[in-house]
Design an enzyme around this catalytic site. Structure first.
Site, PDB file in Angstrom:
ATOM      1  N   HIS A 156     -20.697  63.176 -22.518  1.00 42.19           N
ATOM      2  CA  HIS A 156     -21.375  62.503 -21.403  1.00 42.19           C
ATOM      3  C   HIS A 156     -22.106  61.258 -21.914  1.00 42.19           C
ATOM      4  O   HIS A 156     -23.196  61.358 -22.484  1.00 42.19           O
ATOM      5  CB  HIS A 156     -22.343  63.501 -20.737  1.00 42.19           C
TER       6      HIS A 156
ATOM      7  N   GLU B 202     -24.460  63.095 -24.516  1.00 42.24           N
ATOM      8  CA  GLU B 202     -24.749  64.512 -24.297  1.00 42.24           C
ATOM      9  C   GLU B 202     -23.418  65.242 -24.533  1.00 42.24           C
ATOM     10  O   GLU B 202     -22.449  64.997 -23.803  1.00 42.24           O
ATOM     11  CB  GLU B 202     -25.227  64.672 -22.840  1.00 42.24           C
TER      12      GLU B 202
ATOM     13  N   ASN C 291     -28.776  65.114 -16.081  1.00 41.67           N
ATOM     14  CA  ASN C 291     -28.820  65.022 -14.619  1.00 41.67           C
ATOM     15  C   ASN C 291     -29.599  66.135 -13.961  1.00 41.67           C
ATOM     16  O   ASN C 291     -30.075  65.983 -12.839  1.00 41.67           O
ATOM     17  CB  ASN C 291     -27.402  64.942 -14.066  1.00 41.67           C
TER      18      ASN C 291
HETATM   19  N1  LIG Z   1     -21.989  55.839 -13.065  1.00 42.10           N
HETATM   20  C1  LIG Z   1     -22.767  56.381 -13.990  1.00 42.10           C
HETATM   21  O1  LIG Z   1     -23.897  55.926 -14.245  1.00 42.10           O
HETATM   22  C2  LIG Z   1     -22.280  57.568 -14.776  1.00 42.10           C
HETATM   23  C3  LIG Z   1     -23.004  57.962 -15.914  1.00 42.10           C
HETATM   24  C4  LIG Z   1     -22.517  59.011 -16.690  1.00 42.10           C
HETATM   25  C5  LIG Z   1     -21.357  59.675 -16.316  1.00 42.10           C
HETATM   26  N2  LIG Z   1     -20.684  59.283 -15.183  1.00 42.10           N
HETATM   27  C6  LIG Z   1     -19.435  59.999 -14.842  1.00 42.10           C
HETATM   28  O2  LIG Z   1     -18.353  59.192 -15.280  1.00 42.10           O
HETATM   29  C7  LIG Z   1     -17.220  59.414 -14.425  1.00 42.10           C
HETATM   30  C8  LIG Z   1     -16.766  58.088 -13.849  1.00 42.10           C
HETATM   31  O3  LIG Z   1     -17.824  57.558 -13.075  1.00 42.10           O
HETATM   32  P1  LIG Z   1     -17.885  55.998 -12.702  1.00 42.10           P
HETATM   33  O4  LIG Z   1     -19.266  55.728 -12.250  1.00 42.10           O
HETATM   34  O5  LIG Z   1     -17.282  55.193 -13.800  1.00 42.10           O
HETATM   35  O6  LIG Z   1     -16.907  55.986 -11.416  1.00 42.10           O
HETATM   36  P2  LIG Z   1     -16.179  54.729 -10.748  1.00 42.10           P
HETATM   37  O7  LIG Z   1     -16.031  55.096  -9.318  1.00 42.10           O
HETATM   38  O8  LIG Z   1     -16.856  53.456 -11.114  1.00 42.10           O
HETATM   39  O9  LIG Z   1     -14.733  54.720 -11.472  1.00 42.10           O
HETATM   40  C9  LIG Z   1     -13.824  55.777 -11.371  1.00 42.10           C
HETATM   41  C10 LIG Z   1     -12.439  55.223 -11.704  1.00 42.10           C
HETATM   42  O10 LIG Z   1     -11.534  56.340 -11.795  1.00 42.10           O
HETATM   43  C11 LIG Z   1     -10.283  55.894 -11.293  1.00 42.10           C
HETATM   44  N3  LIG Z   1      -9.478  57.069 -10.979  1.00 42.10           N
HETATM   45  C12 LIG Z   1      -9.579  57.926  -9.919  1.00 42.10           C
HETATM   46  N4  LIG Z   1      -8.615  58.866  -9.996  1.00 42.10           N
HETATM   47  C13 LIG Z   1      -7.903  58.618 -11.129  1.00 42.10           C
HETATM   48  C14 LIG Z   1      -6.785  59.233 -11.742  1.00 42.10           C
HETATM   49  N5  LIG Z   1      -6.204  60.302 -11.217  1.00 42.10           N
HETATM   50  N6  LIG Z   1      -6.303  58.696 -12.890  1.00 42.10           N
HETATM   51  C15 LIG Z   1      -6.881  57.600 -13.434  1.00 42.10           C
HETATM   52  N7  LIG Z   1      -7.935  56.960 -12.880  1.00 42.10           N
HETATM   53  C16 LIG Z   1      -8.447  57.466 -11.755  1.00 42.10           C
HETATM   54  C17 LIG Z   1     -10.659  55.039 -10.083  1.00 42.10           C
HETATM   55  O11 LIG Z   1      -9.583  54.175  -9.718  1.00 42.10           O
HETATM   56  C18 LIG Z   1     -11.882  54.283 -10.630  1.00 42.10           C
HETATM   57  O12 LIG Z   1     -11.502  53.050 -11.222  1.00 42.10           O
HETATM   58  C19 LIG Z   1     -17.669  60.428 -13.369  1.00 42.10           C
HETATM   59  O13 LIG Z   1     -17.313  61.714 -13.794  1.00 42.10           O
HETATM   60  C20 LIG Z   1     -19.180  60.254 -13.372  1.00 42.10           C
HETATM   61  O14 LIG Z   1     -19.873  61.399 -12.938  1.00 42.10           O
HETATM   62  C21 LIG Z   1     -21.116  58.246 -14.414  1.00 42.10           C
END
Ligand SMILES: NC(=O)c1ccc[n+]([C@@H]2O[C@H](COP(=O)([O-])OP(=O)(O)OC[C@H]3O[C@@H](n4cnc5c(N)ncnc54)[C@H](O)[C@@H]3O)[C@@H](O)[C@H]2O)c1
Length: 297
Positions: free
Chosen positions: A139, A151, A189
């Site tokens: 994470h 994490e 979280n």
């Molecule tokens: N945003 C944050 O601050 C944060 C922090 C830590 C962890 N996360 C985690 O990281 C992960 C991504 O979050 P994010 O904020 O980058 O989301 P985001 O919405 O910015 O990006 C997600 C991406 O995944 C792609 N996607 C969806 N289905 C897919 C598939 N089957 N194959 C390949 N690509 C696919 C989408 O097209 C999109 O570009 C999540 O699990 C989220 O919980 C987010």
């Protein structure tokens, strides 16, 4: 370990690809959306330019980092040589379990499968594969090139060897890994999201305005950013998804998402990535924080 595949090239995926490539790994960045891949490369390039301007890296580091990244829209193609796959696709259990099923059949048997999920059970994701001992949570924090923490979440069957390898890689990425166990929200979280949700409830109940809530937490608690601005940066859809996982996982009403958060996500106001959340980001060149018009008094 030489080859890392990153699945999902949104807010987190582009940052993860950036730090892996800058540390010398050969990176396959995979997304179902060609547009998301183009945006990710543009973001990585502008972040590298900012680092050059600050004097933290040289122009050579920029070109070697970019040269280490290849993009793919076909998962099978992108992961075939991977020693480690880091999934950073949308925070949705069905999407993640289906990606892990595909990874399990397309990756080499020894490849470690990591997920950047913010809250979904590592044990559940691992159960979608035939190699639950090689599935682990990694994470990263947002923005990935800046934040030091990873994490590391052990699923029920994650092996010691895999945990140790992920600790070593995290250090090679110049990050600090911390081990936690697999319960909803993990540590980051579990503590952060109730605070963000409470800030949204305070706004919803009219206790104070957007700027006032964030100012109290910045000046009063020395937080670098207020909870509402942080929620905008994380993505309000991501915040809602995490709260729902904790609410379902613990069955405790204290994690129930505020109705205002639910409404904002339903209306498509997802924070910075959609241009509007608690603040208005539609004028990208404007450095000043502008409260969104619906929250102006
Ligand atoms: N945003 C944050 O601050 C944060 C922090 C830590 C962890 N996360 C985690 O990281 C992960 C991504 O979050 P994010 O904020 O980058 O989301 P985001 O919405 O910015 O990006 C997600 C991406 O995944 C792609 N996607 C969806 N289905 C897919 C598939 N089957 N194959 C390949 N690509 C696919 C989408 O097209 C999109 O570009 C999540 O699990 C989220 O919980 C987010």
């Amino acid at each position: 370990m030489k080859n890392i595949a990153v699945i999902g090239s949104g807010t987190m995926g582009n940052g993860i690809a950036h730090v892996c490539a800058q540390s010398g790994y050969s990176v396959s960045l995979i997304d179902i959306s060609e547009k998301a891949l183009e945006k990710a490369l543009a973001t990585i390039t502008s972040n590298l330019d900012r680092m050059i301007a600050k004097g933290t890296i040289t122009a050579e580091v920029k070109s070697s980092t970019l040269a280490n990244i290849k993009t793919f829209t076909q998962l099978k193609e992108g992961v075939k040589n991977a020693d480690l796959a880091i999934e950073a696709a949308s925070e949705n259990e069905q999407i993640k379990t289906s990606i892990f099923k595909e990874l399990d059949s397309a990756c080499k048997p020894e490849c470690i499968l990591a997920t950047n999920t913010s809250s979904i059970s590592i044990t559940k994701i691992a159960a979608a594969t035939q190699r639950p001992d090689k599935v682990i949570g990694m994470h990263f924090m947002n923005p990935v090139p800046v934040m030091k923490l990873i994490e590391v979440i052990r699923g029920y069957k994650t092996s010691d060897a895999v945990n140790n390898t992920i600790f070593e890689i995290s250090k090679k990425l110049n990050k600090i890994p911390v081990e936690v166990n697999d319960y909803p929200g993990f540590i980051a979280n579990r503590i952060l999201m109730p605070m963000i949700n409470e800030a949204i409830y305070s706004l919803y109940e009219g206790v104070a305005g957007v700027a006032e809530i964030d100012t109290v937490m910045k000046l009063g608690m020395a937080h670098p950013m207020g909870p509402l601005q942080l929620a905008d940066f994380i993505g309000l859809d991501v915040c809602l998804a995490i709260l729902n996982v904790m609410h379902d996982g613990f069955g405790n009403p204290k994690y129930a998402p505020c109705p205002l958060l639910v409404n904002m996500v339903t209306a498509g106001n997802l924070g910075k990535k959609s241009g509007i959340g608690f603040y208005d980001y539609s004028n990208a060149g404007n450095k000043e924080l502008i409260v969104a018009s619906s929250f102006k008094k």
